[in-house]
Each structure stands twice: as C-alpha cells, then as structure tokens.
Design an enzyme around this catalytic site. Structure first.
Site, PDB file in Angstrom:
ATOM      1  CG  ASN A   6      -0.305  -0.239   2.542  1.00  0.00           C
ATOM      2  OD1 ASN A   6       0.638  -0.759   2.681  1.00  0.00           O
ATOM      3  ND2 ASN A   6      -1.138   0.475   3.657  1.00  0.00           N
ATOM      4  CD  GLU A  10      -1.580   4.968   4.429  1.00  0.00           C
ATOM      5  OE1 GLU A  10      -1.289   5.695   5.262  1.00  0.00           O
ATOM      6  OE2 GLU A  10      -2.190   3.731   4.792  1.00  0.00           O
ATOM      7  CD  GLU A  53      -5.274  -6.093  -1.257  1.00  0.00           C
ATOM      8  OE1 GLU A  53      -4.677  -4.867  -1.108  1.00  0.00           O
ATOM      9  OE2 GLU A  53      -6.215  -6.348  -0.145  1.00  0.00           O
ATOM     10  CB  CYS A  85     -10.930  -2.413   0.229  1.00  0.00           C
ATOM     11  SG  CYS A  85     -10.515  -1.902  -1.227  1.00  0.00           S
ATOM     12  CB  CYS A 128      -8.747  -4.808  -3.669  1.00  0.00           C
ATOM     13  SG  CYS A 128      -7.605  -3.274  -3.494  1.00  0.00           S
TER      14      CYS A 128
HETATM   15  N1  THU Z   1      -5.245  -1.714   2.547  1.00  0.00           N
HETATM   16  C1  THU Z   1      -4.665  -2.384   1.586  1.00  0.00           C
HETATM   17  O1  THU Z   1      -3.479  -1.779   1.242  1.00  0.00           O
HETATM   18  N2  THU Z   1      -5.283  -3.577   1.542  1.00  0.00           N
HETATM   19  C2  THU Z   1      -6.477  -4.025   2.299  1.00  0.00           C
HETATM   20  O2  THU Z   1      -6.728  -5.385   1.747  1.00  0.00           O
HETATM   21  C3  THU Z   1      -6.910  -3.317   3.281  1.00  0.00           C
HETATM   22  C4  THU Z   1      -6.635  -1.955   3.317  1.00  0.00           C
HETATM   23  C5  THU Z   1      -4.495  -0.211   2.911  1.00  0.00           C
HETATM   24  C6  THU Z   1      -5.117   1.013   2.647  1.00  0.00           C
HETATM   25  C7  THU Z   1      -4.451   1.951   3.445  1.00  0.00           C
HETATM   26  O3  THU Z   1      -3.120   2.336   3.077  1.00  0.00           O
HETATM   27  C8  THU Z   1      -4.610   1.022   4.895  1.00  0.00           C
HETATM   28  O4  THU Z   1      -4.408  -0.342   4.534  1.00  0.00           O
HETATM   29  C9  THU Z   1      -5.593   1.247   5.855  1.00  0.00           C
HETATM   30  O5  THU Z   1      -6.652   0.975   5.306  1.00  0.00           O
END
Ligand code: THU
Length: 132
Positions: free
Chosen positions: A43, A45, A56, A87, A90
């Site tokens: 991830n 941000e 993902e 989520c 994804c």
């Molecule tokens: N996040 C993911 O990368 N994948 C998931 O399956 C759940 C959430 C990330 C998004 C954000 O950067 C952080 O986790 C908190 O939501």
C-alpha cells in the site's frame, strides 16, 4: 514450505516496503499470473488520503502494465493489527483479471484459501457487458 506459505512470505516482504505514514497499517500482496510470473505490491498512501493505493491494487495494476490479463492466485498479508481482508474495490480489480484463488492468513499467520466468488458473490465482470 508449501506454495501458499511461500506466496504469503513474498507478500509479507512486499508489505515491509509499505509507504503508510498515515494509517501505519502495512499491507503486502503477491500474485501469480497465468504464465507463472509473479508480481508484488504494497500500500502506498498519500497526504490526500483518497489518492492512496492498496497493496492488491498496486500488485494487480503493476502486473497489468506488464501485459498480464489473467491472474491465477493472489496473496494478501497485513503486517499490523489483527489481519484483514481485501476492500471492495480490490475485489472488483481481482474480478477484472480473473483471479481464481485469494490467499489470506488466519490469526496465526497461516494461509487460508478462498475462491474469488466467496469474496465477491453475484459479481459484475467483463462478461457482464454486451459484445463490442
Ligand atoms: N489496505 C490495503 O492495502 N489492502 C487491504 O486489503 C486493506 C487496506 C490499506 C489501505 C490503507 O493504506 C491502509 O491499508 C489502511 O486502510
């Protein structure tokens, strides 16, 4: 180490590279494309929170940018907290590229396999549109 364990380990290594200064919630993903090639993502941000990218989505769009159109298996690991599941956005990305198997982890970090239809029932996908 079996194949699901190995893919989880690869996803975890990707998650170590997470850029998540806002949530401090590191996530890694690793996928196997139809031709056997593997791609990873973490991830990433953004100060504009809505511009953040899930692990993902990072892995799937990286694979797509390399020409992949069919993904067999995708593993996801959350390095912080009590574990997680993908989520909705994804799950829809997985649907587009035909992911068959999603590997998540249980509370002990052991792999647990799901079919995408378990995670996204009654889905809308490429074959839901009329021919063009
Ligand atoms: N996040 C993911 O990368 N994948 C998931 O399956 C759940 C959430 C990330 C998004 C954000 O950067 C952080 O986790 C908190 O939501």
């Amino acid at each position: 180490m079996n194949e699901p364990q190995r893919l989880i380990k690869t996803a975890r290594a990707a998650g170590e590279r997470s850029y998540s200064p806002y949530s401090r919630f590191r996530v890694g993903a690793a996928l196997i494309a139809e031709d056997g090639t593997e791609y990873t993502g973490c991830n990433v941000e953004n100060a504009a929170y809505g511009s953040s990218i899930c692990a993902e989505a990072n892995a799937i769009t990286t694979a797509a940018a390399h020409g992949v159109r069919k993904i067999d298996t995708l593993a996801v690991v959350c390095l912080d907290g009590e574990g997680c599941t993908p989520c909705g956005n994804c799950r829809q990305l997985m649907r587009e590229f035909g992911v068959d198997t999603v590997i998540l982890t249980d509370e002990h970090g052991n792999p647990v396999e799901y079919g995408l239809a378990d995670l996204l029932p009654h889905s809308f996908g490429p074959d839901s549109l009329p021919e063009r």
